[in-house]
Design a protein around this motif. Structure first.
Motif, mmCIF file in Angstrom:
data_model
loop_
_atom_site.group_PDB
_atom_site.id
_atom_site.type_symbol
_atom_site.label_atom_id
_atom_site.label_comp_id
_atom_site.label_asym_id
_atom_site.label_seq_id
_atom_site.Cartn_x
_atom_site.Cartn_y
_atom_site.Cartn_z
ATOM 1 N N ILE A 100 0.807 -1.219 0.000
ATOM 2 C CA ILE A 100 0.000 0.000 0.000
ATOM 3 C C ILE A 100 0.833 1.257 0.000
ATOM 4 C CG2 ILE A 100 -1.938 -1.142 1.136
ATOM 5 C CD1 ILE A 100 -1.077 0.232 3.729
ATOM 6 N N ASN A 103 3.454 4.386 -4.115
ATOM 7 C CA ASN A 103 2.567 5.394 -4.684
ATOM 8 C C ASN A 103 2.619 5.457 -6.194
ATOM 9 O OD1 ASN A 103 1.285 7.090 -2.458
ATOM 10 N ND2 ASN A 103 3.385 6.818 -1.755
ATOM 11 N N SER B 30 5.325 10.179 1.944
ATOM 12 C CA SER B 30 6.013 9.214 1.092
ATOM 13 C C SER B 30 6.115 9.738 -0.338
ATOM 14 C CB SER B 30 5.294 7.866 1.110
ATOM 15 O OG SER B 30 3.937 8.032 0.753
ATOM 16 N N ALA B 31 5.271 10.709 -0.709
ATOM 17 C CA ALA B 31 5.341 11.307 -2.042
ATOM 18 C C ALA B 31 4.578 12.616 -2.056
ATOM 19 C CB ALA B 31 4.775 10.365 -3.113
ATOM 20 N N HIS B 33 2.605 15.291 -4.838
ATOM 21 C CA HIS B 33 2.021 15.322 -6.175
ATOM 22 C C HIS B 33 1.707 16.770 -6.560
ATOM 23 C CE1 HIS B 33 0.807 10.914 -5.949
ATOM 24 N NE2 HIS B 33 1.031 11.201 -4.677
ATOM 25 N N SER B 90 1.019 12.334 -0.188
ATOM 26 C CA SER B 90 0.674 11.022 0.348
ATOM 27 C C SER B 90 1.371 10.938 1.701
ATOM 28 C CB SER B 90 1.179 9.911 -0.575
ATOM 29 O OG SER B 90 0.681 10.055 -1.879
ATOM 30 N N GLU B 92 2.807 9.497 5.195
ATOM 31 C CA GLU B 92 3.415 8.199 5.543
ATOM 32 C C GLU B 92 2.402 7.267 6.191
ATOM 33 O OE1 GLU B 92 8.049 9.431 6.469
ATOM 34 O OE2 GLU B 92 6.539 9.554 8.044
ATOM 35 N N THR B 93 1.435 7.862 6.902
ATOM 36 C CA THR B 93 0.457 7.065 7.641
ATOM 37 C C THR B 93 -0.790 6.742 6.838
ATOM 38 O OG1 THR B 93 -0.457 9.102 8.532
ATOM 39 C CG2 THR B 93 1.190 7.967 9.872
ATOM 40 N N GLY B 95 -0.889 5.783 3.304
ATOM 41 C CA GLY B 95 -0.759 5.012 2.075
ATOM 42 C C GLY B 95 -0.946 5.861 0.843
ATOM 43 N N SER B 96 -1.855 5.448 -0.035
ATOM 44 C CA SER B 96 -2.037 6.151 -1.310
ATOM 45 C C SER B 96 -2.988 7.335 -1.202
ATOM 46 C CB SER B 96 -2.587 5.183 -2.357
ATOM 47 O OG SER B 96 -3.911 4.793 -2.008
ATOM 48 N N ARG B 97 -3.667 7.474 -0.059
ATOM 49 C CA ARG B 97 -4.636 8.557 0.059
ATOM 50 C C ARG B 97 -3.925 9.899 0.054
ATOM 51 N NH1 ARG B 97 -7.082 6.790 5.395
ATOM 52 N NH2 ARG B 97 -5.290 5.422 5.398
ATOM 53 N N LEU B 98 -4.547 10.894 -0.612
ATOM 54 C CA LEU B 98 -3.929 12.203 -0.772
ATOM 55 C C LEU B 98 -4.552 13.234 0.165
ATOM 56 C CD1 LEU B 98 -3.592 12.464 -4.666
ATOM 57 C CD2 LEU B 98 -1.885 11.724 -2.998
ATOM 58 N N PHE B 100 -4.768 17.363 0.209
ATOM 59 C CA PHE B 100 -4.615 18.392 -0.816
ATOM 60 C C PHE B 100 -4.425 19.784 -0.220
ATOM 61 C CE2 PHE B 100 -5.882 16.018 -4.613
ATOM 62 C CZ PHE B 100 -6.494 14.910 -4.039
#
Lengths: 117, 110
Positions: A100, A103, B30-31, B33, B90, B92-93, B95-98, B100
């Motif tokens: 998960i 990304n 973690s990222a 965007h 994103s 760290e806690t 996952g893929s959820r953003l 904004f």
């Protein structure tokens, strides 16, 4: 490929009515998301799904329900529409592999503009 | 205070100018965007980065993880660059959820 398709593009509802916002993707993405965008505010996550049969709440889930019976489709249901749900709704999808925390960019639909009067 | 802050909120430039939009965040990520929202409403992903710098055409995105800051640069701006630019992270806690930022409205005049 159509990408992420949302229908309808526009809708006006009366208070208390119900409706379903449709979202389908043809990219075989495992993750799908529903966001709402209010004027002057950042997008907020309503619900998300990590795969068929699995859904979870986001930041602002109250008043909404979702289901994910197939990889392609992720409909958002408003049961009793309220003026506070007037917003632009975006569906998005992404493909995550390797756990998960790997990304990938999200792909967005064109949005559904919903007004509740 | 929002976890993702963008500046400026609104930016007007003349065609050809070099443009910088800033994004600061207050959480571990973690990222990061960068997204572009067209005047018609559609949203497209421009960059996803977790370190350093990325370039695509006239767009450049940089990130400084230690300072929790990212910038989006547009060189030789053009009226077709007029759009809302959105920074998202994103966590760290999450996952893929953003999460904004509120977006920066850019207008480039001819």
């Amino acid at each position: 490929n159509a990408g992420v398709t949302q229908t309808p593009k526009f809708r006006i509802l009366k208070i208390g009515q119900s409706m379903t916002l449709q979202c389908t993707q043809d990219m075989n993405h495992n993750y799908m998301y529903w966001y709402r965008q209010d004027p002057g505010m950042g997008l907020k996550l309503i619900y998300y799904s990590v795969g068929a049969g699995i859904t979870d709440k986001g930041e602002v889930p109250n008043g909404y329900n979702v289901s994910r019976s197939t990889t392609e489709d992720f409909p958002l249901r408003l049961e009793l529409a309220a003026p506070s749900q007037t917003s632009v709704y975006f569906c998005a999808s992404s493909y995550l592999r390797g756990g998960i925390y790997s990304n990938q960019p999200q792909h967005f639909g064109d949005g559904t503009r919903l007004s509740i009067l | 205070k929002n976890e993702v802050e963008q500046s400026p909120q609104n930016l007007t430039a003349q065609e050809g100018e070099f443009i910088t939009i800033n994004c600061s965040y207050s959480v571990g990520i973690s990222a990061l965007h960068w997204l572009q929202q067209h005047p018609g409403g559609g949203i497209v992903s421009l960059f996803m980065l977790s370190s350093g710098k990325k370039k695509h055409g006239r767009l450049i995105a940089t990130i400084n993880i230690q300072e929790k800051h990212s910038s989006l640069h547009i060189t030789a701006s053009h009226p077709r660059d007029s759009a809302v630019y959105i920074c998202a992270v994103s966590k760290e806690t999450s996952g893929s959820r953003l999460t904004f930022g509120e977006g920066t409205q850019l207008t480039v005049n001819p």
